[in-house]
Design an enzyme around this catalytic site. Structure first.
Site, PDB file in Angstrom:
ATOM      1  N   GLU A   1      53.903  29.075   8.601  1.00 50.46           N
ATOM      2  CA  GLU A   1      54.321  30.464   8.398  1.00 50.46           C
ATOM      3  C   GLU A   1      53.154  31.441   8.455  1.00 50.46           C
ATOM      4  OE1 GLU A   1      56.420  33.057   4.831  1.00 50.46           O
ATOM      5  OE2 GLU A   1      56.941  30.953   5.070  1.00 50.46           O
ATOM      6  N   ASP A   2      52.002  31.071   7.902  1.00 51.84           N
ATOM      7  CA  ASP A   2      50.909  32.041   7.713  1.00 51.84           C
ATOM      8  C   ASP A   2      49.661  31.779   8.538  1.00 51.84           C
ATOM      9  OD1 ASP A   2      52.444  33.441   5.863  1.00 51.84           O
ATOM     10  OD2 ASP A   2      51.730  32.251   4.183  1.00 51.84           O
TER      11      ASP A   2
END
Length: 736
Positions: free
Chosen positions: A75-76
């Site tokens: 996600e990051d």
């Protein structure tokens, strides 16, 4: 936490831990997050390590710990699912992907995006419970550091925790985590209430400390006299639990009788009942306060015996009696099934197969996932998570757990969807009772059925379980679809008859792809709704068939809202015919609660705007008309409740879409009056769609103006500014 510390924490409870795998995950995540920082200023990598540490306290398996270390990488960072699969295996890759939010969502609002992400998470949990354990640990650490987050975001996260994640932890039996999540959220959402209750609890401890120690010793001595080996420890209510009980029962702090209780932990189930015998023989029981969750466990696997007695010093004392194993499940819930046992970690079957709580969650998710919008899914999940339970029985003795406040309709759907759909009556404890009767603990419920029965749409507002609401909505949707399909069947049969061609539904099956429909029923329903021309169906079966037909070229009459009926993304699309019917203008109308592909329009002579409470009126064979709730036209449908649909706006604040409204302005008959009115509306960034003049007298004129505005606030601002002009005598909004 250093690399070796993480490995040591795992090896303490699992000497066979895969040290190489843990080290590789540590190094990979540290490099992936690089120089990223948290709101506190700490390196971002500290967060997944703390999540992993929480899970090591639960003694979870290597794959879960590694997934915790990696849970934010996809996600990051630039990491991908394929890379995680290649380096750590598909099992861990699936866990990490289940914890990853959807990055690209073409949805109409942030709320819908949030709901869709939550649906993705729960569906991943249904596949593997370890996703839930990592997510709850992730949320717990985020709540512990929430004070570093900006206030507006802090409130949203705290509300979400109280609404979703704390009840979810409770439903999974993880009471320790639930208590901490609730108290952290309570501290941020209501800091004054939290401080007040914490101060009162401190005062309670100072006043009653010695008395509590005395009671504890007396219980231990009494049980020892009966030859029962037991540990007795005090248990204090958490601040949020205190506040919630005070709110629910509208009582003061001094009126709470269970602020402090005692937990008795023994070796065997038999000892639990021996404790109850000894205690009830020595001290008087408080009536109605005995509950046996050992013989009838809660759906989250919780087992214990609860009782309240008038104990030493004539004080009311609440007792919870359980074994060590029950204590472990009460504290760690579903995570207790993954504990290190007999020199090895429990395998996957043990992890998922032993927990009634997880079985309940998986069934609930599978049921909720059937055809609802993301927002409905989120709403129904909250319904399933929030309520306390009542336990009822079928005539054959089957135990059915339902939320408190459930009625016989909820019971019928809990037994089976078909039972709910065909329910026409109920017997509760052998007596005939209305289907809407609220059920109590221990009720025996028998449902009377009638084949061919369709549940009324009004039932949706009467039930409290997500399963019942989803099933009723589906049945209503299917009934409307069947009605349109029946109409379409007649139209298509006549079209084939006019064309002089033989017809049967079997002839439609080979041409479904050409008609862009999945089955024959869809084709017939589309014809019945007016979405598909019957001649096109004939031509699909007989390509050489030709039929002359006139194009319907009708410009929209003044004062009427045009029909619209195609879905696009998460909103609805309507098409307004232009001059001659050649050009079309697509506009997105974000209204929720409309199932199927029915044509939809705003009410003529007034319309509706965001901010109005709205309802839909279904006209079979025509479509749905949207009215504001204050519309006097709705009285025409008072005796037809089956035609009413609950619809809601789903428009984000600040939208620049236009919606129809009508106002009547009475002005002084003087030069420039129309210019003044037009200027006010234009200066407020609204659009005039139509104006009709009517003379009232020699001095006054009435203007009926159709305006296009963003929302109710925008419309009210225009009306207020018009009233402030000296040329204006009166301004009123017209409701259809």
């Amino acid at each position: 936490m250093r690399q070796y510390e993480l490995v040591d924490r795992v090896r303490r409870y699992n000497p066979q831990a895969d040290e190489i795998l843990l080290n590789r995950a540590y190094v990979y995540a540290m490099k992936a997050h690089g120089s990223q920082k948290r709101a506190s200023g700490d390196p971002y990598f500290s967060h997944p390590l703390e999540v992993a540490a929480i899970l090591t306290d639960m003694k979870l398996d290597d794959a879960t710990i590694v997934a915790a270390v990696l849970h934010d990488t996809i996600e990051d960072t630039d990491s991908t699912r394929e890379e995680i699969d290649r380096l750590f295996g598909q099992d861990i890759g699936r866990l990490v992907d289940g914890l990853t939010k959807l990055k690209k969502l073409d949805l109409v609002s942030k709320k819908a995006a949030h709901a869709e992400n939550f649906r993705k998470l729960l569906l991943a949990i249904a596949q593997d419970v370890r996703v839930l354990l990592v997510k709850l640990a992730d949320r717990l650490h985020n709540m512990r550091t929430l004070h570093f987050v900006p206030p507006e975001k802090r409130e949203r996260i705290a509300e979400e925790t109280l609404d979703i994640y704390a009840p979810l932890a409770g439903r999974m039996g993880m009471q320790g985590m639930r208590d901490e999540l609730e108290d952290l959220a309570f501290r941020h959402l209501m800091p004054e209430a939290y401080a007040t209750i914490e101060a009162r609890l401190d005062e309670f401890r100072r006043k009653n400390g010695k008395a509590i120690a005395t009671i504890e010793k007396e219980f231990v001595d009494e049980l020892a006299a009966h030859g029962i080996k037991a540990k007795v420890a005090g248990r204090e209510k958490q601040p949020y639990s205190v506040w919630r009980k005070m709110e629910r029962k509208s009582i003061a702090f001094e009126q709470l009788s269970d602020i402090f209780g005692f937990r008795v932990v023994v070796e065997t189930v038999e000892d639990c009942y021996r404790v109850i015998g000894a205690v009830h023989t020595k001290w008087a029981v408080v009536p109605g306060r005995f509950k046996d969750y050992i013989s009838t466990p809660k759906p989250n696997d919780y087992q214990s015996i609860h009782t309240t007695v008038v104990g030493p010093g004539r004080q009311r004392v609440e007792l919870q009696v359980r074994t060590e194993a029950m204590q472990d499940i009460a504290r760690n819930g579903i995570a207790a099934h993954a504990l290190y046992k007999d020199g090895r970690i429990a395998d996957r079957e043990t992890l998922t197969g032993e927990s009634r709580a997880y079985q309940w969650l998986r069934r609930t998710i599978e049921m909720l996932a059937e055809g609802d919008t993301p927002e409905e899914f989120l709403e129904h999940t909250k319904l399933e998570l929030f309520h306390d339970q009542v336990f009822c029985f079928s005539p054959k003795g089957r135990l059915i757990a339902l939320p408190r406040g459930a009625n016989a309709i909820d019971f019928a759907y809990a037994v089976h969807t078909d039972v709910g759909n065909t329910a026409v009556g109920a017997k509760i404890n052998g007596r005939h009772a209305p289907l809407v009767s609220e059920l109590q603990n221990g009720d025996e419920v028998e449902i009377t059925r009638a084949e061919g029965q369709v549940p009324p749409a009004a039932w949706e507002s009467l039930v409290v379980t997500g399963k019942a609401r989803s099933a009723i909505r589906r049945a209503t949707r299917e009934a409307v679809r069947a009605q349109y399909a029946g109409l379409g069947r007649q139209i298509v049969a006549r079209a084939f008859e006019r064309a002089g061609k033989p017809y049967s539904e079997e002839r439609l099956k080979p041409v479904l792809a050409r008609l862009a429909r999945a089955n024959v029923e869809d084709v017939l329903a589309a014809v019945g709704r007016g979405e598909m021309f019957s001649g096109d169906v004939v031509k699909a079966v007989y390509p050489d068939f030709k039929e002359e037909r006139k194009a319907a070229a009708a410009a929209r009459p003044h004062g009427e809202a045009g029909w619209f009926g195609m879905k696009k993304a998460a909103g609805l699309v309507f098409k307004i015919p232009g001059e001659g019917g050649d050009q079309q203008n697509d506009q997105s109308i974000p209204i929720r609660g409309l199932q199927g592909d029915l044509p939809v329009r705003f009410a003529p002579n007034g319309g509706a705007v965001p901010g109005d409470r709205i309802v839909g009126i279904l006209t079979p064979g025509e479509g749905i008309t949207i009215y504001p709730i204050q519309s006097p036209a709705l009285t025409d449908f008072d005796e037809q409740p089956e035609r009413w649909l609950d619809v809601r706006w789903d428009v984000e604040e600040g939208t620049h879409e236009f919606f129809p409204a009508r106002i009547v302005v009475t002005v002084i008959n003087e030069p420039g009056a129309l210019g003044t009115i037009s200027t006010v509306i234009g200066d407020n960034d609204a659009n005039i769609d139509n104006i009709v003049f009517r003379p009232l007298s020699a001095d006054f004129r009435e203007m009926t103006i159709d305006v296009e505005v963003n929302d109710l606030k925008h419309l009210n601002a225009i009306i207020s500014n018009l009233r402030a002009r000296s040329v204006v005598s009166k301004v009123e909004r017209v409701n259809a």
